[in-house]
Scaffold this motif. Structure first.
Motif, short mmCIF file in Angstrom:
data_model
loop_
_atom_site.label_atom_id
_atom_site.label_comp_id
_atom_site.label_asym_id
_atom_site.label_seq_id
_atom_site.Cartn_x
_atom_site.Cartn_y
_atom_site.Cartn_z
N VAL A 235 0.83 -1.21 0.00
CA VAL A 235 0.00 0.00 0.00
C VAL A 235 0.87 1.26 0.00
N ILE A 236 1.93 1.27 0.81
CA ILE A 236 2.81 2.45 0.86
C ILE A 236 3.50 2.65 -0.49
N SER A 237 3.98 1.56 -1.09
CA SER A 237 4.62 1.66 -2.41
C SER A 237 3.63 2.20 -3.45
N LYS A 238 2.40 1.71 -3.36
CA LYS A 238 1.37 2.17 -4.29
C LYS A 238 1.05 3.64 -4.07
N MET A 239 1.02 4.07 -2.81
CA MET A 239 0.72 5.47 -2.51
C MET A 239 1.81 6.40 -3.05
#
Length: 360
Positions: A235-239
């Motif tokens: 999720v952090i990478s996607k954000m």
């Protein structure tokens, strides 16, 4: 005389405001239905989020009932498709903080930047040279594949002045291959855990997933299947990829202005650069959110409102899209998206493993 003129001038404005109501209500009803459907466990498990369901509902109604409602609802649908979209992109910044970038570190940022740029330039090269697709379709599919799926396609559309049919074609490719990713990635993770082809932990596989899967909802679905470590880093990478949307839009606006100058044979007089103001405010909102000045419960309400705005824009887009226009697009957009999907997996593996080896 002036009083009569002032009275007359106010009447059209009131009529225009009233004309907005039916279309906005229709978009809101479809959004409410999309929210209800998206909470059904089966749809949660396959990663179909509110935005995807909203546009699908819009397409269904748009090709059945909407022709009879068009004269009444057109003004409100136009408002939802254009202005609610831009407002939704701005408020999307409240989903992000600059601290999230620090959590993933230089490794995640570099991987995301390489995946975004390589995927988009491959889209331009293959789409134009081999598939002979028009520039708008290529840019839309490239943006959707390289950044954040449907939201990126919709944010890119106004900059290149793309018609609704092309935007919908691009979003459909995100739905197709993003949904495939939900099944392929967990299967690949289990195979790799058994045969040890690549050096992946849950956390590093999460970065791989976040840097290569199209939609946020699809990333969450994959990460949740693998475990909490994979879900958090995914999720952090996607954000981080989502946060790269704003500078991408500014650069794209510059690119479009240069292309316009060449097409009009005005190489010496460069076309004026159109700054996408909603992209600038998107970054401003993310920066503001990074200071945590607002209460957490208020930020959650803002994110809910943002989701509703984007879903209404999606529903409005679907309502104005004709199936015949999608059919006329042919198989080439799907083939382009397939090539990009293959690159996201194969190229993503190479880039992730290389950067993890160099910086890990």
């Amino acid at each position: 005389m002036s009083k009569n003129q002032s009275k007359e001038s106010t009447k059209p404005q009131h009529r225009t405001a009233l004309n907005l109501i039916p279309g906005v209500i229709l978009a809101a009803i479809l959004t409410a239905l999309a929210i209800y459907i998206s909470n059904i466990p089966w749809f949660i498990n396959i990663g179909l989020g509110i935005l995807t369901i909203a546009i699908l509902l819009g397409i269904i109604v748009g090709n059945t009932l909407y022709p009879f409602l068009k004269s009444t609802c057109d003004h409100g649908i136009h408002l939802s498709k254009h202005y609610l979209l831009r407002a939704g992109i701005i408020l999307y910044g409240f989903r992000l903080t600059f601290q999230q970038i620090m959590d993933v570190g230089a490794t995640g940022i570099l991987i995301d930047a390489l995946m975004l740029s390589s995927t988009f330039f491959i889209a331009l090269w293959i789409g134009r040279r081999f598939f002979r697709l028009d520039r708008q379709t290529v840019i839309l599919i490239g943006a959707g594949s390289s950044i954040c799926g449907a939201a990126a396609v919709m944010a890119t559309g106004p900059i290149i002045e793309a018609p609704a049919s092309k935007v919908t074609v691009a979003i459909s490719t995100v739905v197709i291959f993003g949904t495939l990713a939900i099944f392929i990635y967990p299967w690949f993770y289990q195979l790799n855990a058994h045969y040890q082809w690549f050096n992946f932990s849950q956390a590093t596989f999460g970065i791989f997933s976040g840097s290569t899967i199209h939609e946020v909802a699809q990333v969450v679905a994959v990460g949740h299947t693998l475990g909490s470590d994979a879900e958090n880093t995914a999720v952090i990478s996607k954000m981080i990829r989502v946060m790269m949307l704003a500078p991408f839009l500014v650069l794209l606006s510059n690119y479009v202005s240069r292309i316009g100058a060449k097409n009009h044979r005005k190489e010496q007089e460069k076309s004026p650069l159109t700054i996408p103001w909603f992209a600038v405010f998107f970054i401003v909102m993310a920066g503001f959110n990074s200071f945590h000045l607002l209460p957490e419960h208020l930020v959650k309400h803002i994110i809910v409102a943002d989701t509703i705005m984007l879903a209404m824009a999606m529903a409005a887009l679907g309502l104005t899209t004709h199936i015949s226009a999608i059919r006329q697009a042919g198989i080439k957009p799907i083939l382009l998206a397939l090539c990009l999907f293959i690159w996201l997996i194969a190229g993503g593996l190479i880039i992730n493993q290389s950067i993890q080896h160099l910086l890990g």
